[in-house]
Design an enzyme around this catalytic site. Structure first.
Site, mmCIF file in Angstrom:
data_model
loop_
_atom_site.group_PDB
_atom_site.id
_atom_site.type_symbol
_atom_site.label_atom_id
_atom_site.label_comp_id
_atom_site.label_asym_id
_atom_site.label_seq_id
_atom_site.Cartn_x
_atom_site.Cartn_y
_atom_site.Cartn_z
ATOM 1 C CG ASN A 1 -1.862 1.107 1.347
ATOM 2 O OD1 ASN A 1 -1.395 2.328 1.216
ATOM 3 N ND2 ASN A 1 -3.079 0.643 1.786
ATOM 4 C CE1 TYR B 1 -16.973 -3.262 8.116
ATOM 5 C CE2 TYR B 1 -14.623 -3.466 7.976
ATOM 6 C CZ TYR B 1 -15.809 -3.997 7.823
ATOM 7 O OH TYR B 1 -15.751 -5.434 7.497
ATOM 8 C CG HIS C 1 -7.040 1.952 13.986
ATOM 9 N ND1 HIS C 1 -7.476 3.104 13.230
ATOM 10 C CD2 HIS C 1 -7.140 0.881 12.912
ATOM 11 C CE1 HIS C 1 -8.100 2.568 12.145
ATOM 12 N NE2 HIS C 1 -7.488 1.402 11.958
ATOM 13 N NE ARG C 2 -3.487 1.440 8.834
ATOM 14 C CZ ARG C 2 -4.704 1.585 8.703
ATOM 15 N NH1 ARG C 2 -5.136 2.824 8.308
ATOM 16 N NH2 ARG C 2 -5.728 0.683 8.655
ATOM 17 C CG PHE D 1 -9.317 2.351 3.766
ATOM 18 C CD1 PHE D 1 -8.615 3.309 4.490
ATOM 19 C CD2 PHE D 1 -9.490 0.994 4.133
ATOM 20 C CE1 PHE D 1 -7.879 2.639 5.724
ATOM 21 C CE2 PHE D 1 -8.685 0.717 5.276
ATOM 22 C CZ PHE D 1 -7.793 1.467 5.880
ATOM 23 C CG ASP E 1 -3.841 -8.280 10.633
ATOM 24 O OD1 ASP E 1 -3.941 -8.159 9.404
ATOM 25 O OD2 ASP E 1 -4.463 -8.934 11.405
HETATM 26 P P1 IMP Z 1 -5.556 -4.100 6.760
HETATM 27 O O1 IMP Z 1 -4.920 -4.335 7.862
HETATM 28 O O2 IMP Z 1 -5.093 -2.984 5.789
HETATM 29 O O3 IMP Z 1 -5.585 -5.352 5.845
HETATM 30 O O4 IMP Z 1 -7.072 -3.915 6.996
HETATM 31 C C1 IMP Z 1 -8.067 -4.951 7.366
HETATM 32 C C2 IMP Z 1 -9.499 -4.210 7.069
HETATM 33 O O5 IMP Z 1 -9.669 -3.500 8.166
HETATM 34 C C3 IMP Z 1 -9.518 -3.404 6.049
HETATM 35 O O6 IMP Z 1 -9.866 -3.800 4.631
HETATM 36 C C4 IMP Z 1 -10.659 -2.446 6.212
HETATM 37 O O7 IMP Z 1 -12.192 -3.207 6.198
HETATM 38 C C5 IMP Z 1 -10.782 -2.473 7.973
HETATM 39 N N1 IMP Z 1 -9.798 -1.149 8.378
HETATM 40 C C6 IMP Z 1 -8.536 -1.136 9.036
HETATM 41 N N2 IMP Z 1 -8.375 0.020 9.383
HETATM 42 C C7 IMP Z 1 -9.561 0.822 8.831
HETATM 43 C C8 IMP Z 1 -9.539 2.366 8.762
HETATM 44 O O8 IMP Z 1 -8.434 3.027 9.148
HETATM 45 N N3 IMP Z 1 -10.699 2.516 8.149
HETATM 46 C C9 IMP Z 1 -11.700 1.855 7.778
HETATM 47 N N4 IMP Z 1 -11.601 0.652 7.881
HETATM 48 C C10 IMP Z 1 -10.273 -0.176 8.159
#
Ligand code: IMP
Length: 200
Positions: A12, A158, A184-185, A156, A71
């Protein structure tokens, strides 16, 4: 200064840029795993931590470089923590963000407002090598409430149904800068960078 390369177990571009901004005044620089032709590994863990470790280990194993992985997902306590680690495929394998969000709306529609409390979770891992016995692990949390009418176009996943009480709007209505400060991130990443710097 020559920077130490770290492989990021994600392709990403937004994540790569965001992490490099935070690493700007350190001796580290992250590169996406696609630069090394690494295939994504199956996420077979039952928790965010296990899946982040699996992804980081795969990336460091194939590059011999230190690795960072993350994750993340959304948890609703009234749904026993679902969608949880299945957030990206809540409505089934290959489901779109919209499918997943609509399934969550359906699941909580009949619940009281109290039972719509939710939180975003992000786990980040830094592993020096594939046998590293003490990877650095951080977790960030962001509390909100699920709403049944999507709002906003930013973000993106939710974000359109994640109401942020402190800002009286949905996450998808926040600017990227504000979201990074709260999310959170952002929290997990800032903590991770601080701990990496303390260790080296
Ligand atoms: P990944 O860790 O980037 O694979 O995210 C896993 C999934 O969690 C994503 O596809 C979203 O559906 C959801 N998600 C994680 N972080 C967010 C966010 O900051 N906003 C909205 N959805 C999130």
């Amino acid at each position: 200064m020559d920077k130490q390369e770290i492989v990021l177990a994600s392709n990403n571009a937004g994540k790569v840029r965001e992490i490099n901004e935070l690493l700007d005044d350190t001796s580290f620089h992250v590169m996406p795993q696609s630069d090394f032709n690494i295939e994504e590994v199956e996420e077979t863990g039952l928790s965010f931590i296990e899946n982040a470790l699996i992804k980081a280990r795969n990336a460091t194993l194939h590059t011999k470089l230190p690795a960072i992985a993350d994750d993340s997902g959304i948890e609703v306590p009234a749904l026993d923590g679902r969608p949880g680690i299945y957030s990206a495929r809540y409505a089934g394998v290959g489901a779109s963000d919209e499918d997943n969000l609509n399934k969550l709306i359906k699941d909580i529609e009949l619940l009281s407002e109290e039972d719509r409390l939710a939180r975003f979770v992000c786990v980040m891992v830094f592993m020096k090598h594939a046998e590293d016995p003490t990877p650095i692990i951080t977790q960030g949390f962001w509390d909100g409430v699920i709403i049944t009418k999507p709002l906003g176009d930013n973000g993106f996943g939710y974000d359109p149904i994640f109401y942020v009480p402190t800002h009286d709007c949905a996450s998808a209505e926040l600017s990227p800068e504000v979201k990074n400060q709260l999310s959170h991130r952002g929290q997990a990443l800032r903590q991770l960078v601080r701990l990496i710097n303390e260790e080296v």
